[in-house]
Scaffold this motif. Structure first.
Motif, PDB file in Angstrom:
ATOM      1  N   VAL A 298     -32.569 -37.479   0.601  1.00 29.40           N
ATOM      2  CA  VAL A 298     -33.766 -37.436   1.457  1.00 29.40           C
ATOM      3  C   VAL A 298     -34.649 -36.260   1.064  1.00 29.40           C
ATOM      4  N   TYR A 299     -34.038 -35.092   0.837  1.00 31.86           N
ATOM      5  CA  TYR A 299     -34.805 -33.905   0.426  1.00 31.86           C
ATOM      6  C   TYR A 299     -35.354 -34.074  -0.989  1.00 31.86           C
ATOM      7  N   GLU A 300     -34.532 -34.656  -1.863  1.00 35.92           N
ATOM      8  CA  GLU A 300     -34.984 -34.873  -3.245  1.00 35.92           C
ATOM      9  C   GLU A 300     -36.185 -35.819  -3.289  1.00 35.92           C
ATOM     10  N   ASN A 301     -36.132 -36.881  -2.496  1.00 40.36           N
ATOM     11  CA  ASN A 301     -37.255 -37.832  -2.469  1.00 40.36           C
ATOM     12  C   ASN A 301     -38.513 -37.175  -1.908  1.00 40.36           C
ATOM     13  N   PHE A 302     -38.342 -36.353  -0.879  1.00 41.92           N
ATOM     14  CA  PHE A 302     -39.476 -35.639  -0.288  1.00 41.92           C
ATOM     15  C   PHE A 302     -40.087 -34.692  -1.315  1.00 41.92           C
ATOM     16  N   ALA A 303     -39.244 -33.993  -2.063  1.00 43.01           N
ATOM     17  CA  ALA A 303     -39.731 -33.063  -3.090  1.00 43.01           C
ATOM     18  C   ALA A 303     -40.452 -33.809  -4.201  1.00 43.01           C
ATOM     19  N   GLU A 304     -39.878 -34.920  -4.639  1.00 53.05           N
ATOM     20  CA  GLU A 304     -40.493 -35.683  -5.731  1.00 53.05           C
ATOM     21  C   GLU A 304     -41.844 -36.258  -5.305  1.00 53.05           C
ATOM     22  N   LYS A 305     -41.894 -36.782  -4.105  1.00 50.46           N
ATOM     23  CA  LYS A 305     -43.138 -37.371  -3.590  1.00 50.46           C
ATOM     24  C   LYS A 305     -44.258 -36.341  -3.520  1.00 50.46           C
ATOM     25  N   ASN A 306     -43.905 -35.079  -3.230  1.00 52.22           N
ATOM     26  CA  ASN A 306     -44.902 -34.027  -3.054  1.00 52.22           C
ATOM     27  C   ASN A 306     -44.986 -33.062  -4.242  1.00 52.22           C
ATOM     28  N   ASP A 307     -44.328 -33.446  -5.353  1.00 53.94           N
ATOM     29  CA  ASP A 307     -44.368 -32.658  -6.590  1.00 53.94           C
ATOM     30  C   ASP A 307     -43.905 -31.208  -6.351  1.00 53.94           C
ATOM     31  N   ILE A 308     -42.726 -31.094  -5.745  1.00 49.97           N
ATOM     32  CA  ILE A 308     -42.158 -29.787  -5.376  1.00 49.97           C
ATOM     33  C   ILE A 308     -40.845 -29.584  -6.120  1.00 49.97           C
ATOM     34  N   LYS A 309     -40.613 -28.369  -6.572  1.00 46.27           N
ATOM     35  CA  LYS A 309     -39.340 -28.013  -7.192  1.00 46.27           C
ATOM     36  C   LYS A 309     -38.491 -27.247  -6.175  1.00 46.27           C
ATOM     37  N   ILE A 310     -37.311 -27.767  -5.904  1.00 46.05           N
ATOM     38  CA  ILE A 310     -36.393 -27.098  -4.973  1.00 46.05           C
ATOM     39  C   ILE A 310     -35.703 -25.954  -5.706  1.00 46.05           C
ATOM     40  N   LYS A 311     -35.871 -24.727  -5.192  1.00 47.74           N
ATOM     41  CA  LYS A 311     -35.340 -23.541  -5.870  1.00 47.74           C
ATOM     42  C   LYS A 311     -34.216 -22.842  -5.093  1.00 47.74           C
ATOM     43  N   HIS A 312     -34.289 -22.866  -3.753  1.00 47.58           N
ATOM     44  CA  HIS A 312     -33.356 -22.104  -2.928  1.00 47.58           C
ATOM     45  C   HIS A 312     -32.706 -23.025  -1.893  1.00 47.58           C
ATOM     46  N   LEU A 313     -31.386 -22.951  -1.765  1.00 47.58           N
ATOM     47  CA  LEU A 313     -30.630 -23.687  -0.761  1.00 47.58           C
ATOM     48  C   LEU A 313     -29.871 -22.661   0.081  1.00 47.58           C
ATOM     49  N   ILE A 314     -30.167 -22.633   1.379  1.00 42.31           N
ATOM     50  CA  ILE A 314     -29.681 -21.555   2.256  1.00 42.31           C
ATOM     51  C   ILE A 314     -28.903 -22.147   3.420  1.00 42.31           C
ATOM     52  N   ASP A 315     -27.684 -21.647   3.647  1.00 43.26           N
ATOM     53  CA  ASP A 315     -26.950 -21.969   4.865  1.00 43.26           C
ATOM     54  C   ASP A 315     -26.914 -20.728   5.744  1.00 43.26           C
ATOM     55  N   THR A 316     -27.339 -20.880   7.003  1.00 43.63           N
ATOM     56  CA  THR A 316     -27.361 -19.737   7.919  1.00 43.63           C
ATOM     57  C   THR A 316     -25.953 -19.295   8.314  1.00 43.63           C
ATOM     58  N   HIS A 317     -24.955 -20.173   8.119  1.00 39.60           N
ATOM     59  CA  HIS A 317     -23.566 -19.855   8.446  1.00 39.60           C
ATOM     60  C   HIS A 317     -22.681 -20.930   7.838  1.00 39.60           C
ATOM     61  N   LEU A 318     -21.378 -20.730   7.900  1.00 37.94           N
ATOM     62  CA  LEU A 318     -20.436 -21.748   7.455  1.00 37.94           C
ATOM     63  C   LEU A 318     -20.335 -22.804   8.555  1.00 37.94           C
ATOM     64  N   HIS A 319     -20.793 -24.006   8.275  1.00 38.13           N
ATOM     65  CA  HIS A 319     -20.881 -25.056   9.294  1.00 38.13           C
ATOM     66  C   HIS A 319     -19.509 -25.649   9.606  1.00 38.13           C
ATOM     67  N   ALA A 320     -19.344 -26.056  10.869  1.00 37.86           N
ATOM     68  CA  ALA A 320     -18.094 -26.682  11.305  1.00 37.86           C
ATOM     69  C   ALA A 320     -18.303 -28.081  11.863  1.00 37.86           C
ATOM     70  N   ASP A 321     -19.550 -28.495  12.072  1.00 41.56           N
ATOM     71  CA  ASP A 321     -19.800 -29.818  12.660  1.00 41.56           C
ATOM     72  C   ASP A 321     -20.312 -30.817  11.646  1.00 41.56           C
ATOM     73  N   HIS A 322     -20.808 -30.347  10.516  1.00 42.95           N
ATOM     74  CA  HIS A 322     -21.252 -31.273   9.480  1.00 42.95           C
ATOM     75  C   HIS A 322     -21.058 -30.641   8.111  1.00 42.95           C
ATOM     76  N   ILE A 323     -20.990 -31.487   7.103  1.00 38.85           N
ATOM     77  CA  ILE A 323     -20.763 -31.018   5.732  1.00 38.85           C
ATOM     78  C   ILE A 323     -22.096 -30.642   5.113  1.00 38.85           C
ATOM     79  N   THR A 324     -22.173 -29.438   4.582  1.00 44.36           N
ATOM     80  CA  THR A 324     -23.413 -28.978   3.974  1.00 44.36           C
ATOM     81  C   THR A 324     -23.691 -29.700   2.661  1.00 44.36           C
TER      82      THR A 324
END
Length: 377
Positions: free
Chosen positions: A154-180
């Motif tokens: 979903v993020y990759e398609n959004f980036a491609e549609k808007n000609d954006i390069k994804i550079k940084h992936l940030i997790d605010t904490h170690l998640h326990a309810d969903h897989i990052t």
């Protein structure tokens, strides 16, 4: 005659736009009571498929023949059969939700939060079936994603549609309810994966430390991402200030509730950190910061276009978790109101540490169910 189907995207648009929506959920009552489709203008009727099969009259009083409604089940099979029965009985505007609750759990709906002062934009991705929120920050053709969900396409398609390069992936904490999806996507786009070091003591992979004082800059038109150490939900929980306007609170502070401190078995130890973050650390910040959390719990938190946000100063006036002056009373409120643990939360934590390497279908099954990251006073 083929049964009319509705995609999760079509349903999501109705929910975030607060359109009047009627749902017939044909799962067993125990599954329905645990987790259902919700929205500010959504009405849901639960009638198990077995009951409907035995006697269609069981729904006739609640479902006008001419009303539009969507039939929902676990995976989209029983709902198709139920919709066909209803169609043959004269219900003229009935649809089956494609993929059922399984697909609903994975749908991400983007909404634009704002144009940023530095020339960039900020978008919120709403996972309506789980109450998860992630953020896509753009500046000068580059992007950072915060609290990335597992469905990275979903993020990759959004980036491609808007000609954006994804550079940084940030997790605010170690998640326990969903897989990052942050680490996976960072590897795919050759980006940098950030994780708070105090949450990373057991991880099996390399990462870049998300630490206070280490700003992240996106694009040539500077949008500063300023980390703020804010423990309490986890030991390493770190908030982010974007462009001096937006406070991404992770799972520390929500619009209607506060974070839970117990998902690593440390409730008694971490409740003090949680209080310090909420009652001291955040108090030092501007009241005008717009809080953007990593989750929401209630349909009423969905604002215009589905946006979930609130001014920090307003939360100090109306969020019940921020109204408990006595420290012992706060400690009791938090520990006495802990909701059930998220489904498979220990296995999810181990997966996010890199200790488990699970097939896609098992990851999907572990995540099914409601968001349980909050404490409600």
């Amino acid at each position: 005659m083929a049964v009319s189907t509705m995609t999760t995207k079509e349903l999501a648009k109705k929910v975030v736009n607060h359109e009047k929506t009627l749902i017939l959920d044909v799962r067993n009552p125990s599954d329905f009571d645990d987790w259902k489709i919700e929205g500010g203008n959504v009405d849901v009727i639960n009638e198990p498929y077995s009951s409907l099969l035995a006697d269609i009259g069981s729904v006739e009083g609640n479902l006008p023949k001419e009303a539009e409604f969507i039939v929902v089940c676990a995976k989209g099979n029983s709902s198709q059969k139920a919709a066909k029965i209803l169609d043959e009985a004269g219900y003229t505007n009935v649809h089956s939700l494609e993929g059922g609750m399984k697909a609903w759990s994975e749908h991400l709906e983007p909404t634009k939060i704002a144009d940023l002062d530095g020339g960039g934009t900020l978008h919120q991705f709403i996972r309506l079936g789980k109450g998860c929120l992630s953020y896509f920050i753009v500046s000068d053709g580059e992007a950072a994603i915060v609290d990335t969900n597992r469905m990275t396409s979903v993020y990759e398609n959004f980036a491609e549609k808007n000609d954006i390069k994804i550079k940084h992936l940030i997790d605010t904490h170690l998640h326990a309810d969903h897989i990052t999806g942050g680490r996976q996507l960072a590897g795919k786009v050759n980006g940098t994966y950030y994780l708070p070091p105090k949450d990373a003591t057991e991880v099996t992979f390399d990462y870049t430390a998300l630490e206070e004082g280490q700003d992240i800059v996106i694009g040539n038109t500077t949008v500063k991402v300023q980390p703020i150490y804010s423990p309490g939900h986890t030991l390493g929980s770190t908030s982010l200030i974007i462009d001096n306007q937006y406070l991404l609170t992770g799972d520390i502070l929500f619009v209607e509730s506060i974070g839970r401190p117990d998902l690593a078995g440390k409730a008694e130890d971490w409740v003090g950190d949680l209080r310090n973050t909420l009652y001291k650390r955040y108090k030092e910040l501007s009241d005008d910061l717009v809080v953007l959390p990593a989750h929401y719990s209630f349909a009423k938190e969905l604002g215009e276009g589905g946006q979930v946000s609130a001014r920090l100063g307003d939360l100090y006036q109306k969020n019940s978790g921020l109204q408990v002056d006595n420290e012992n009373e706060f400690r009791r409120m938090v520990t006495d109101n802990l909701p059930p643990q998220p489904n498979a939360y220990e296995k999810i934590r181990h997966t996010n540490m890199g200790k488990e390497n699970l097939e896609e279908e098992e990851q999907r099954e572990m995540e099914i169910g409601p968001n349980r990251c909050a404490v409600h006073g």
